[in-house]
Design an enzyme around this catalytic site. Structure first.
Site, PDB file in Angstrom:
ATOM      1  N   ASP A 145       4.667  60.393 -11.841  1.00  0.00           N
ATOM      2  CA  ASP A 145       3.839  60.186 -13.039  1.00  0.00           C
ATOM      3  C   ASP A 145       3.764  61.504 -13.826  1.00  0.00           C
ATOM      4  O   ASP A 145       3.351  62.530 -13.290  1.00  0.00           O
ATOM      5  CB  ASP A 145       2.433  59.784 -12.564  1.00  0.00           C
ATOM      6  N   LYS A 184       7.069  58.075 -15.080  1.00  0.00           N
ATOM      7  CA  LYS A 184       6.217  57.172 -15.866  1.00  0.00           C
ATOM      8  C   LYS A 184       5.586  57.955 -17.011  1.00  0.00           C
ATOM      9  O   LYS A 184       5.098  59.064 -16.812  1.00  0.00           O
ATOM     10  CB  LYS A 184       5.120  56.553 -15.000  1.00  0.00           C
ATOM     11  N   GLU A 234       2.881  57.460 -20.419  1.00  0.00           N
ATOM     12  CA  GLU A 234       1.856  56.582 -21.001  1.00  0.00           C
ATOM     13  C   GLU A 234       2.030  56.447 -22.515  1.00  0.00           C
ATOM     14  O   GLU A 234       2.392  57.406 -23.197  1.00  0.00           O
ATOM     15  CB  GLU A 234       0.451  57.151 -20.721  1.00  0.00           C
ATOM     16  N   ASP A 280      -0.842  60.159 -11.375  1.00  0.00           N
ATOM     17  CA  ASP A 280      -1.755  61.269 -11.686  1.00  0.00           C
ATOM     18  C   ASP A 280      -3.200  60.905 -11.325  1.00  0.00           C
ATOM     19  O   ASP A 280      -4.103  61.722 -11.446  1.00  0.00           O
ATOM     20  CB  ASP A 280      -1.615  61.717 -13.153  1.00  0.00           C
ATOM     21  N   SER A 281      -3.392  59.671 -10.817  1.00  0.00           N
ATOM     22  CA  SER A 281      -4.685  59.290 -10.234  1.00  0.00           C
ATOM     23  C   SER A 281      -5.035  60.216  -9.082  1.00  0.00           C
ATOM     24  O   SER A 281      -6.201  60.295  -8.678  1.00  0.00           O
ATOM     25  CB  SER A 281      -4.643  57.843  -9.735  1.00  0.00           C
ATOM     26  N   GLU A 285      -2.322  48.013 -17.799  1.00  0.00           N
ATOM     27  CA  GLU A 285      -3.572  48.336 -17.100  1.00  0.00           C
ATOM     28  C   GLU A 285      -4.782  47.780 -17.843  1.00  0.00           C
ATOM     29  O   GLU A 285      -4.906  47.926 -19.065  1.00  0.00           O
ATOM     30  CB  GLU A 285      -3.692  49.870 -16.947  1.00  0.00           C
TER      31      GLU A 285
HETATM   32  O1  KIV Z   1      -1.965  57.300 -11.839  1.00  0.00           O
HETATM   33  C1  KIV Z   1      -1.874  56.161 -11.362  1.00  0.00           C
HETATM   34  O2  KIV Z   1      -2.087  55.936 -10.169  1.00  0.00           O
HETATM   35  C2  KIV Z   1      -1.484  55.084 -12.261  1.00  0.00           C
HETATM   36  C3  KIV Z   1      -1.505  53.705 -11.738  1.00  0.00           C
HETATM   37  C4  KIV Z   1      -2.852  53.276 -11.402  1.00  0.00           C
HETATM   38  C5  KIV Z   1      -0.784  52.762 -12.584  1.00  0.00           C
HETATM   39  O3  KIV Z   1      -1.155  55.337 -13.382  1.00  0.00           O
END
Ligand code: KIV
Length: 281
Positions: free
Chosen positions: A84, A113, A115, A45-46, A183
């Protein structure tokens, strides 16, 4: 090339070989990453920040994430792709979380993923795993809790804080996650956590003691330059390359150098004569 599955993570950890993961958000980058034989690709989600230009990860929706997961999975058919789960896509009910995790898999991800760690997340992890959806955990600095944490702060800075993260990681391990992202924490804390877990740890800004590493691809390519965290190593300067190429294109168009004959299609002589036009260039 044989399709990579979740089993490679534990195999790599057990053999002592480091796990290398990168993020990707689009088709052509995914194709290149697959050619490198990278161990896993995270559609993180980055992308809210590095692709969509938002200030943080809160603004990206489930629907938007699915577009990018589909693009990456079309480009990297044999790679292990993690989707994510964005903010609020798994927080309102277990049903909502499970349904959205299922959508990630239907879009082409091999895992999701999530959190954090609390009783609710642990239940959701169990539900996903029972439904055949592998889950990658994420502890330490968790961007979806940015407002609660109050900034990009290093986590696990004391022995007590490290023990608390380990305790959560163990609960997630018990619930069935296949690996965990750690992280932004001191290298020694991540190393300690890694040594006390069976599953692999994937570090980002968490030192060399993790079982593997993950970074945001736009950061290591030097493409996203709004801010560069200390833990990023730049392997290329795409910002400069794109800037120079776009600048050269701009001046060549202005000067009539581009397009040349090489980039143009010509009318046959007979047809040119009918229109009374001449060959260009
Ligand atoms: O969203 C993302 O790219 C991440 C990674 C940096 C682990 O969560």
């Amino acid at each position: 090339m044989v399709k990579k599955t979740v089993s490679i993570f534990q195999k790599l950890k057990n053999s002592g070989e480091k796990i290398a993961m990168l993020t990707a958000y689009d088709y052509s980058t995914a194709q290149i990453l697959e050619m490198t034989d990278i161990d896993g690709i995270l559609v993180g989600d980055s992308l809210a920040q590095v692709v969509l230009g938002y200030e943080n990860t809160y603004s990206v929706s489930m629907e938007e994430m699915l577009v990018f997961v589909k693009a990456v999975s079309r480009g990297a058919k044999n790679s292990f792709i993690v989707g994510d789960m964005p903010f609020m896509s798994y927080n309102t009910s277990l049903e909502q979380g499970l349904e959205n995790a299922g959508k990630m898999i239907q879009a082409g991800a091999s895992a999701v993923k999530l959190e954090g760690c609390n009783e609710y997340i642990l239940k959701l992890v169990r539900r996903c795993v029972e439904s055949g959806i592998p889950v990658l955990g994420h502890l330490g600095f968790t961007p979806q809790l940015l407002n609660t944490i109050g900034g990009y702060k290093i986590q696990g800075k004391s022995a007590d804080a490290t023990e608390k993260i380990l305790e959560s990681a163990k609960k997630l391990e018990e619930a069935g996650i296949f690996a965990i992202v750690l992280e932004l924490m001191p290298a020694q804390s991540a190393d300690y956590i890694t040594k006390n877990l069976q599953i692999p740890t994937i570090g980002i800004g968490a030192g060399a003691g993790c079982s593997g590493q993950i970074v945001v691809i736009d950061d290591i390519l030097g493409k996203f330059t709004d801010f560069t965290p200390k833990f990023v190593k730049q392997y290329a300067n795409l910002h400069g390359i794109i800037y120079n190429a776009a600048g050269r294109y701009l001046s060549e168009v202005k000067e009539g150098i581009f397009p040349s004959e090489e980039q143009s299609f010509e009318l046959d002589t007979e047809e040119r004569e009918k229109l009374n036009v001449v060959k260009q260039n």
